[in-house]
Each structure stands twice: as structure tokens, then as C-alpha cells.
Design a protein around this motif. Structure first.
Motif, PDB file in Angstrom:
ATOM      1  N   GLY A 210      44.369  46.816  -5.464  1.00  0.00           N
ATOM      2  CA  GLY A 210      45.268  45.278  -6.018  1.00  0.00           C
ATOM      3  C   GLY A 210      44.430  44.418  -6.498  1.00  0.00           C
ATOM      4  N   ALA A 211      44.544  42.925  -6.930  1.00  0.00           N
ATOM      5  CA  ALA A 211      43.608  42.224  -7.052  1.00  0.00           C
ATOM      6  C   ALA A 211      43.750  42.152  -8.701  1.00  0.00           C
ATOM      7  N   GLU A 212      44.356  43.182  -9.861  1.00  0.00           N
ATOM      8  CA  GLU A 212      44.806  43.044 -11.163  1.00  0.00           C
ATOM      9  C   GLU A 212      46.225  43.175 -10.862  1.00  0.00           C
ATOM     10  N   PRO A 213      47.139  43.209 -12.306  1.00  0.00           N
ATOM     11  CA  PRO A 213      48.088  43.251 -11.977  1.00  0.00           C
ATOM     12  C   PRO A 213      48.060  45.430 -12.778  1.00  0.00           C
ATOM     13  N   ASP A 329      49.453  33.656 -17.908  1.00  0.00           N
ATOM     14  CA  ASP A 329      48.721  34.444 -19.189  1.00  0.00           C
ATOM     15  C   ASP A 329      49.599  35.427 -19.737  1.00  0.00           C
ATOM     16  N   MET A 330      50.846  34.947 -19.582  1.00  0.00           N
ATOM     17  CA  MET A 330      51.214  35.127 -20.691  1.00  0.00           C
ATOM     18  C   MET A 330      51.843  35.468 -22.582  1.00  0.00           C
ATOM     19  N   PHE A 339      53.954  40.132 -22.221  1.00  0.00           N
ATOM     20  CA  PHE A 339      52.945  40.685 -20.918  1.00  0.00           C
ATOM     21  C   PHE A 339      52.111  41.442 -21.312  1.00  0.00           C
ATOM     22  N   PRO A 340      51.028  41.377 -20.778  1.00  0.00           N
ATOM     23  CA  PRO A 340      49.690  42.616 -21.300  1.00  0.00           C
ATOM     24  C   PRO A 340      50.401  44.487 -20.421  1.00  0.00           C
ATOM     25  N   SER A 341      51.233  43.524 -19.106  1.00  0.00           N
ATOM     26  CA  SER A 341      51.786  44.832 -18.532  1.00  0.00           C
ATOM     27  C   SER A 341      52.566  45.331 -19.604  1.00  0.00           C
TER      28      SER A 341
END
Length: 433
Positions: A210-213, A329-330, A339-341
């Protein structure tokens, strides 16, 4: 097996009755003890007695991260400072740190929820847990530490850093569970290769990340390379820390929110209006049991959706889908929201690319330009230039077709993008905006 079987399998009707009782008490307590909330409620024309049913949560004002900064350090505490036994804080890299306080009962609840989380991930009291989350003011390290101890497992409090030593201790101590960021897990794999250690030969079987996408594609990458089951965990310091929600090892179909302690909503991030079940929007959380620093309707900025259908694992808590990204963060590139993801998914589906990349945004004249630097594997890097150019063109085409954004693709040599021992730095925004 379920850790808190009576709570985690409550019928929805009983769960909502428990949530309503706790919500009523929460509003009464914050109104009486936190001037910030008393003023906000008075401005909204809402009194504690107005909360008669669970849907009345929509009457309450939102809490934003800036509210925590504006009340730095202890302005949102609902108990006397002498009752606070623990303080955590964010790094404050984008402004004042956000401070979070815990009473002894808060710490006890946190340990209980993290123990639940470990068991949902398939851990037991027989496991050895290698905890590479950072210790200190960051909540990750101590949250996982207390949860593993509450479960009865053996904890190795290695914290972040000293990557070569971590690999050695994973082998020497025989850890069966690892806790860290997903990007650091891949860094550990690289370090193990350099040290001549085969991850597949280790007893490691579960990773709690966790802690990041991170994306489903990155999960597959981790599971393939480390030969473990990769479990997604969710939390945020302002609410509690890790353990707000986690996937179960049986289904891995959404993260079970600990609904007896947190009331979850999905809202339209632009209008603030509640969205119907199943809709994708911003996750909002209310802390139902937090004593030291309760929060009403905290806007997480995380984009997800909720599914209230009971899981085949037996848990009845609502499941949140993997976080798609953050509303703040978009990226907006020439008017297109990205989105970076979404970019990561396309990159990791492309054969020959390593899961290490950076997005560089700069402005040329009046136009935004997106450059994607992504590592290739050793075999591809030694290939002919024309084949690399074809791959760059293919990635550029896929990103344009799927996301509507034109990006310059730059394939770079293996291990040239800086590794992180915590959250990976994916975005470099060079625009002056």
C-alpha cells in the motif's frame, strides 16, 4: 477463518444500526469538544439532534486536509492533550504537516484492525512478518507492527532503506509475509537478483502492499517475479493509518472497509453530492470510533467505488475498488483528464517494458507536453534501434487511442530511473502553474 467474526460478518441491517449509534455519539462529542466542528455545524445550521438516520450524514460539513493544516498542531483534538498517547504526522512537503493524535483506545483499535487486516490477507500467528514500511511519524511502520504483534505473528521491524541488508534478512530470517510499497517490492527483487538470491526459493508467500497507487498489471508483475500473493491494503494517516480497508486472500475482489469503525460515502468530487451505490467518485470517510481526533466526512481525494454485496469470504463489509487515482493527482494535458494509473496499465501490458517509469510534464509555448520515460528490459535494450523506435510508436499510439493524449515516449536503459525505498516518484511536473 475471520479474525473478528462477529463484527466482520454482521448483517447489513445490524451493521448500519451500529454505525448510526456511533455516528450520533460522534457528532455530539465533536460538537461539544472541538470548536472547529461546532462552528462548522452552526454555520451549516445543523445540530447533533438532527442526525436521526444514517443518511443524515449528508447534512454534516466536509473536512479537508487544509482544515488539519489550518488547525496545526492540536486544534482538532477532542480530548485533553494529557489523554493523547501517540502523535503521528505527515511529511508536510506540500505545506504544514497534518498532525494526528491517538488515545490509548485509538491505538488499541488500530492494532485490532491491522490484525484483522493481516488475517484477511492470509497471515496467521505462525508467520514471520518483514515490515519494510517506514517507522517514525509516518503511520505505516508502527501500524503494521502493532497489528502483527496483536495477531501473534513474529515481526521483523526492518523499516525502510538498507535494501541489500533487507534482501539478506529476508533470506536469513525466513520471512513469510512482507509489508512495503509495491514499487519497493520490485526494487527488492532487483536487489535480490544482484545478490544472487532467487525469490522463488524463499518461504515468502504473501505481500501486503500500500501507501501508493498501483495497478492490476503491477500486481501481476509482483506475483510473477516474487512468487507470492500480492494483497492491496488501504489507509491514510488522517483517518488512522494502514488498515482502513484490505483485500481478502480468498477473493481479491475489492478492499473490505472496516465499516464498524469507518462510515464510507462516494461523492461527486466537483459538486460534493452523494452518488448512488456502484458509482465511481471520491471516497469520503467518517471516523466512527476515533477518540483523540475524530473527523467528519473527510475528503480523501481517492477515486473509487463501493460494492455492498457480501463477499464469498464471508465478510459483509462494503468493498472499495482499487483506487483509480486521486482527484488532486489527476493530470490535465491539453484539456484531457488522465490518471497516472491509466498510463501505467498501458505500459505494463506492453511486452519488454520494466515496471519503472516517470511522467514528465512541461509547457512549450502555450501547450502542455507529456513525456513518458520508461525502462526496457535488458534483452530489448540491446535490440536494434529501429525495433525500439517501433515500440515507442506503438506505445504512443495505444496511449493516444485509449486515453486521447499525445505523449512523447522515451525508452531508457534498465535501472536508469531512480528507485525509491518508499513511495515511487512517478510525476515530474515542470509547468509553472
Amino acid at each position: 477463518m475471520i479474525f473478528d467474526v462477529d463484527k466482520e460478518t454482521l448483517p447489513r441491517e445490524d451493521l448500519e444500526a451500529l454505525q448510526l449509534r456511533r455516528l450520533k455519539y460522534l457528532v455530539e462529542r465533536t460538537y461539544a469538544n472541538v470548536p472547529f466542528y461546532r462552528n462548522k455545524l452552526d454555520e451549516s445550521g445543523v445540530k447533533p439532534a438532527d442526525i436521526r438516520k444514517l443518511s443524515d450524514v449528508r447534512l454534516l460539513p466536509f473536512t479537508e486536509k487544509q482544515d488539519l493544516r489550518n488547525n496545526y498542531p492540536f486544534g482538532l483534538f477532542a480530548v485533553p492533550k494529557e489523554n493523547v498517547v501517540r502523535i503521528h504526522a505527515s511529511s508536510g512537503t506540500t505545506g504544514r504537516a497534518t498532525v494526528v493524535g491517538y488515545t490509548a483506545r485509538d491505538v488499541d483499535n488500530w492494532a485490532q484492525l491491522m490484525a484483522r487486516s493481516f488475517m484477511a490477507a492470509g497471515a496467521t500467528s505462525q508467520d514471520i512478518v518483514h515490515n519494510a514500511y517506514g517507522y517514525g511519524l509516518f503511520t505505516g511502520g508502527l501500524g503494521a507492527h502493532y497489528g502483527a504483534e496483536r495477531l501473534g505473528a513474529t515481526i521483523v521491524p526492518i523499516s525502510g532503506g538498507s535494501t541489500k541488508r533487507q534482501v539478506m534478512l529476508l533470506k536469513d530470517f525466513g520471512a513469510t509475509v512482507i509489508c512495503c510499497t509495491p514499487s519497493y517490492a520490485l526494487y527488492l527483487f532487483e536487489a535480490a537478483q544482484e545478490a544472487g538470491i532467487d525469490f522463488a526459493s524463499l518461504p515468502l508467500r504473501v505481500g501486503i502492499f500500500g501507501a501508493e497507487p498501483w495497478t492490476e498489471e503491477m500486481r501481476k508483475e509482483i506475483e510473477s517475479k516474487l512468487q507470492i500473493k500480492a494483497i492491496d491494503i488501504y489507509g491514510l494517516s488522517e483517518i488512522m493509518g494502514p488498515g482502513v480497508a484490505i483485500e481478502c486472500v480468498e477473493a481479491q475482489s475489492g478492499l473490505h472497509i472496516q465499516e464498524d469503525h469507518f462510515l464510507a460515502e462516494i461523492i461527486d468530487p466537483d459538486t460534493g453530492e452523494q452518488l448512488p451505490p456502484g458509482s465511481t467518485g471520491e471516497l469520503v470517510l467518517t471516523t466512527l470510533t476515533k477518540e483523540a481526533q475524530p473527523l467528519l466526512r473527510y475528503r480523501t481525494r481517492d477515486i473509487t467505488s463501493l460494492d455492498c454485496v457480501p463477499c464469498r469470504c464471508g465478510r459483509t463489509f462494503a468493498r472499495m475498488r482499487r483506487v483509480k487515482g486521486r482527484s488532486d493527482d489527476m493530470l490535465i494535458i491539453r484539456g484531457v483528464n488522465v490518471f497516472p494509473s491509466q498510463i501505467e496499465s498501458i505500459l505494463l501490458e506492453t511486452e519488454g517494458l520494466a515496471p519503472h517509469y516517470q511522467l514528465v510534464i512541461r509547457r512549450e509555448g502555450a501547450l502542455d507536453m507529456l513525456e513518458i520515460n520508461v525502462e526496457v528490459n535488458e534483452k530489448l535494450f540491446s535490440d536494434e534501434i529501429k525495433n525500439l523506435q517501433r515500440l515507442e510508436a506503438k506505445i504512443q499510439k495505444n496511449i493516444k487511442e485509449f486515453l486521447g493524449v499525445t505523449a512523447k515516449i522515451k525508452l531508457v536503459e534498465p535501472k536508469s530511473i531512480q528507485r525509491s525505498e518508499g513511495k515511487a516518484k512517478r510525476i515530474i511536473d515542470q509547468r509553472n502553474i
